[in-house]
Write a protein that holds these residues in place. Structure first.
Motif, short mmCIF file in Angstrom:
data_model
loop_
_atom_site.label_atom_id
_atom_site.label_comp_id
_atom_site.label_asym_id
_atom_site.label_seq_id
_atom_site.Cartn_x
_atom_site.Cartn_y
_atom_site.Cartn_z
N GLY A 168 -5.38 5.85 -0.57
CA GLY A 168 -6.16 5.39 0.79
C GLY A 168 -6.94 4.71 0.83
O GLY A 168 -8.54 4.39 0.20
N HIS B 8 4.28 12.75 4.93
CA HIS B 8 3.20 12.56 6.18
C HIS B 8 2.51 13.69 5.16
O HIS B 8 2.53 14.35 5.04
CB HIS B 8 3.20 12.73 7.18
CG HIS B 8 1.83 13.00 7.54
ND1 HIS B 8 1.62 11.50 8.71
CD2 HIS B 8 1.74 14.03 8.50
CE1 HIS B 8 0.28 12.21 9.17
NE2 HIS B 8 0.23 13.99 9.13
N CYS C 149 -2.91 10.52 6.60
CA CYS C 149 -2.43 10.12 5.68
C CYS C 149 -1.20 10.27 5.65
O CYS C 149 0.12 11.23 5.61
CB CYS C 149 -2.71 10.62 4.34
SG CYS C 149 -2.54 10.36 2.44
N ASP C 150 -0.39 9.23 4.99
CA ASP C 150 1.23 9.24 4.61
C ASP C 150 1.25 7.82 3.60
O ASP C 150 0.41 7.22 2.96
CB ASP C 150 1.83 7.63 5.81
CG ASP C 150 1.48 8.63 7.78
OD1 ASP C 150 0.51 7.95 8.40
OD2 ASP C 150 2.33 9.52 7.76
N LYS D 261 -1.13 5.29 2.57
CA LYS D 261 -1.70 4.88 3.97
C LYS D 261 -2.47 5.43 4.65
O LYS D 261 -2.66 6.91 5.32
CB LYS D 261 -0.77 3.92 5.26
CG LYS D 261 -0.34 3.04 4.31
CD LYS D 261 0.53 2.50 5.12
CE LYS D 261 1.78 1.42 4.54
NZ LYS D 261 2.88 1.24 5.12
N GLN D 262 -4.16 5.22 4.71
CA GLN D 262 -4.79 6.05 6.32
C GLN D 262 -4.98 5.14 7.46
O GLN D 262 -5.35 4.36 7.24
CB GLN D 262 -5.92 6.65 5.88
CG GLN D 262 -5.78 7.59 4.25
CD GLN D 262 -7.23 8.11 3.76
OE1 GLN D 262 -7.71 7.95 2.67
NE2 GLN D 262 -8.39 8.84 4.22
N ASN D 263 -3.96 5.70 8.75
CA ASN D 263 -3.98 4.54 9.58
C ASN D 263 -4.72 4.59 10.24
O ASN D 263 -5.54 3.53 10.88
CB ASN D 263 -3.26 4.64 9.94
CG ASN D 263 -1.81 4.03 9.54
OD1 ASN D 263 -1.55 3.10 8.48
ND2 ASN D 263 -0.97 4.58 9.32
N SER D 264 -6.34 5.10 10.48
CA SER D 264 -7.28 5.11 10.95
C SER D 264 -8.53 5.11 10.65
O SER D 264 -8.65 6.01 9.46
CB SER D 264 -7.25 6.87 11.86
OG SER D 264 -6.37 6.85 12.86
N THR E 156 -10.99 6.79 5.63
CA THR E 156 -11.40 7.27 7.08
C THR E 156 -12.72 7.89 7.66
O THR E 156 -13.15 8.51 6.86
CB THR E 156 -10.26 8.78 8.20
OG1 THR E 156 -8.72 7.85 7.59
CG2 THR E 156 -10.85 8.27 9.25
N GLN F 55 1.26 -1.25 0.13
CA GLN F 55 -0.01 0.19 0.07
C GLN F 55 1.20 1.03 0.47
O GLN F 55 2.02 1.60 0.72
CB GLN F 55 -0.90 0.11 1.11
CG GLN F 55 -2.54 -0.16 1.17
CD GLN F 55 -3.19 0.71 2.41
OE1 GLN F 55 -2.43 -0.66 3.58
NE2 GLN F 55 -3.95 1.81 2.29
#
Lengths: 114, 114
Positions: free
Chosen positions: A105, A72, A23-24, A5-8, A108, A2
């Motif tokens: 991503g 980021h 967003c990373d 990435k949107q980790n939340s 979220t 990926q």
């Protein structure tokens, strides 16, 4: 693998407060970044974008910050309103490879509580 | 209101049917796109048209056949689809496919294959 990435997966915020969506990305060739908002049963709506030559772009209540060294970006919504409740997608492209290719991503889900 | 209009909004078809999805934009954009989106996933690029010519086909099966009759219209012809093709099909457009300009999405066609 990926690249964006949107980790939340979800975020809840009180009405009137600030919402910060993160967003990373991993691909250092990405040079154009976008945020989209999506309501159920509708297509993604373009919100705001930023080119890699900038570190901040503002449009009304929405501000996007880009930290290239950290790979980021974040979207700030101030003040948050109940109508902002939606899924937010971060997307990126590499203009050298063809800016048509948006890498998204997973999104979220923002809930703004009245 | 979205400036990219897609019809129909919903479509249910059998695996032997032939149907078409339609997309229209009047923003003077010269690039148009088809995406497929499955539930809880980001959009996946299928096709890119640039100046009415197919420029990108992301290894899409031949049961999906795009057509761009003019600069405002984009069709997706469907034939002999499989149940796994059930998804939201999104059309998008942008100024062109090579500069950093946002893509604007329609609300999609929700396709169900019986």
């Amino acid at each position: 693998d990926q690249q964006v990435k949107q980790n939340s997966p979800s975020l809840s915020v009180q009405e009137g407060r600030i919402s910060i969506l993160n967003c990373d990305y991993t691909n250092s060739m990405f040079d154009y970044f976008l945020w989209y908002k999506k309501y159920p049963a509708e297509g993604p709506t373009f919100l705001i974008s930023i080119s890699s030559i900038k570190d901040k772009n503002e449009d009304g209540r929405f501000t996007v910050f880009l930290n290239k060294s950290a790979k980021h970006l974040s979207l700030h919504i101030v003040p948050s309103q109940p109508g902002d409740s939606a899924v937010y997608f971060c997307a990126a492209s590499d203009s050298g490879a063809g800016s048509y290719q948006l890498t998204f991503g997973k999104g979220t889900k923002l809930s703004v509580i009245p | 209101d979205t400036e990219v209009t897609q019809t129909p909004k919903h479509l249910v078809m059998g695996m032997t049917n032939k149907k078409s999805l339609k997309c229209e934009q009047h923003m003077g954009h010269r690039a148009m796109y088809w995406y497929k989106q499955k539930a809880k996933k980001p959009p996946e690029l299928m096709f890119v048209y640039s100046y009415e010519k197919l420029s990108i086909n992301e290894s899409v099966p031949s049961r999906f056949s795009p057509e761009c009759p003019n600069s405002s219209l984009l069709n997706l012809h469907l034939h002999a689809l499989q149940p796994e093709d059930s998804a939201l099909y999104l059309c998008a457009s942008s100024q062109d496919s090579y500069s950093n300009q946002p893509q604007h999405f329609g609300d999609g066609t929700r396709l169900s294959i019986l």
